[in-house]
Design a protein around this motif. Structure first.
Motif, PDB file in Angstrom:
ATOM      1  N   PRO A 282       0.833  -1.199   0.000  1.00 45.47           N
ATOM      2  CA  PRO A 282       0.000   0.000   0.000  1.00 45.47           C
ATOM      3  C   PRO A 282       0.868   1.249   0.000  1.00 45.47           C
ATOM      4  O   PRO A 282       2.024   1.230   0.436  1.00 45.47           O
ATOM      5  N   LEU A 283       0.317   2.333  -0.479  1.00 41.97           N
ATOM      6  CA  LEU A 283       1.081   3.572  -0.620  1.00 41.97           C
ATOM      7  C   LEU A 283       1.627   4.049   0.718  1.00 41.97           C
ATOM      8  O   LEU A 283       2.751   4.558   0.804  1.00 41.97           O
ATOM      9  N   LYS A 284       0.865   3.879   1.792  1.00 38.98           N
ATOM     10  CA  LYS A 284       1.319   4.332   3.113  1.00 38.98           C
ATOM     11  C   LYS A 284       2.573   3.585   3.548  1.00 38.98           C
ATOM     12  O   LYS A 284       3.480   4.166   4.155  1.00 38.98           O
ATOM     13  N   LEU A 285       2.660   2.266   3.236  1.00 37.49           N
ATOM     14  CA  LEU A 285       3.839   1.494   3.596  1.00 37.49           C
ATOM     15  C   LEU A 285       5.012   1.865   2.706  1.00 37.49           C
ATOM     16  O   LEU A 285       6.154   1.970   3.180  1.00 37.49           O
ATOM     17  N   ARG A 286       4.755   2.076   1.429  1.00 36.94           N
ATOM     18  CA  ARG A 286       5.836   2.502   0.543  1.00 36.94           C
ATOM     19  C   ARG A 286       6.423   3.826   1.010  1.00 36.94           C
ATOM     20  O   ARG A 286       7.637   4.027   0.980  1.00 36.94           O
ATOM     21  N   ALA A 287       5.561   4.731   1.459  1.00 38.61           N
ATOM     22  CA  ALA A 287       6.030   6.029   1.942  1.00 38.61           C
ATOM     23  C   ALA A 287       6.918   5.860   3.168  1.00 38.61           C
ATOM     24  O   ALA A 287       7.964   6.511   3.287  1.00 38.61           O
ATOM     25  N   PHE A 288       6.518   4.968   4.084  1.00 43.00           N
ATOM     26  CA  PHE A 288       7.302   4.757   5.299  1.00 43.00           C
ATOM     27  C   PHE A 288       8.655   4.120   4.970  1.00 43.00           C
ATOM     28  O   PHE A 288       9.692   4.516   5.526  1.00 43.00           O
ATOM     29  N   ILE A 289       8.662   3.132   4.080  1.00 36.78           N
ATOM     30  CA  ILE A 289       9.921   2.485   3.697  1.00 36.78           C
ATOM     31  C   ILE A 289      10.866   3.494   3.048  1.00 36.78           C
ATOM     32  O   ILE A 289      12.057   3.555   3.385  1.00 36.78           O
TER      33      ILE A 289
END
Length: 302
Positions: A282-289
């Protein structure tokens, strides 16, 4: 009567949090509303999903099986919602990360304010626990662990450049008990030990000997299963501790702790963020990574 699909969020929240009140708070409803909806779901299924007492709520065997089947499907619903949000390239929603307290204090907490400024619509939940939590059963998006401790079938992305292990003690302790000259002198000292909560094993101490690394099972009268307490004990003059250097920089700079055996300091592989292979990001996880990788690149430039 509420449909099965309408009742599932109540079940998932109680199963994950193990508490009606916390589930109600997360869902934005009252505890009686949660209880009523769980009762309605149990009536529809014809089984008891939870064993309830005045002090605890735990899944029944039927509830555990139901949760194992339902949780992945609900995660896919969350992914679908994230995909829709991603059309506007705007990270948002609840992001749940499981990680040890050490990784939280060392790698994540110092940068939380910057992450919130950059992604104000991401609600970040950090579940700090030194024992392992199953990503699927715990409804976590990802976890952070050291590479040697990762679960199988996981994609792992490094988020730091390794950690240096150092021995530290207070000036008071060294004045009373002397300064060891080599690791072989440690049996005569009070070594502050760590026991892994999951396996119950004592963590050995690691030393660099040229190109080789040596693991030593040191002795000590104090054992802890919380990492932060080891530093507190060292500051109190109760013994020698092996710590990641990043966790004691301030105390070393202020003279509250002194590095011991600096020529034997060893290197650890560092921490990784991990998630199941093949899982849609998900985009939120990609942003955190990406955010954590940026922190790693800055550290490398230092």
């Amino acid at each position: 009567m509420s449909s099965l699909l309408q009742l599932l969020p109540y079940f998932e929240a109680v199963a994950r949090l193990g508490n009606f009140t916390r589930a109600a708070s997360q869902l934005g409803v009252t505890p009686p509303a949660v209880s009523q909806n769980i009762q309605a779901l149990e009536n529809q299924l014809g089984v008891r999903l939870f064993h309830r007492t005045s002090r605890s709520v735990r899944l029944s065997d039927e509830g555990r099986l139901f949760y194992q089947k339902v949780s992945p499907a609900m995660s896919q619903i969350d992914v679908a919602a994230d995909d829709v949000r991603a059309l506007g390239a705007h990270p948002a929603g609840l992001l749940r990360i499981t990680l040890p307290q050490l990784a939280a204090s060392l790698l994540v907490m110092p940068h939380l304010a910057e992450f919130q400024r950059r992604y104000p619509d991401v609600q970040l939940e950090l579940f700090t626990e030194d024992r392992f939590s199953d990503l699927v059963l715990g409804s976590f998006d990802a976890g952070i662990r050291m590479h040697a401790m990762l679960q199988k079938d996981m994609i792992a992305v490094p988020i730091d450049n390794g950690q240096r292990r150092v021995l530290v003690a207070s000036p008071d302790y060294l004045a009373r008990c002397g300064v060891p000259a080599t690791p072989d002198d440690l049996p005569a000292h009070h070594c502050l030990r760590y026991r892994f909560p999951g396996s119950g094993k004592l963590e050995p101490w690691y030393f660099s000997l040229g190109d080789d690394e040596r693991a030593l099972d040191v002795s000590g009268s104090l054992i802890f299963n919380e990492d932060r307490l080891i530093k507190d004990a060292a500051l109190a003059g109760l013994g020698i501790a092996q710590r990641f250097q990043g966790t004691v920089l301030q105390e070393l700079a202020q003279g509250q702790l002194v590095e011991v055996l600096p020529g034997y300091a060893s290197e650890a592989s560092g921490f990784f963020i991990y998630f199941p292979a093949g899982k849609h990001l998900p985009l939120k996880l990609r942003a955190f990574i990406d955010f954590m990788r940026e922190r790693r690149e800055r550290q490398h430039r230092w």
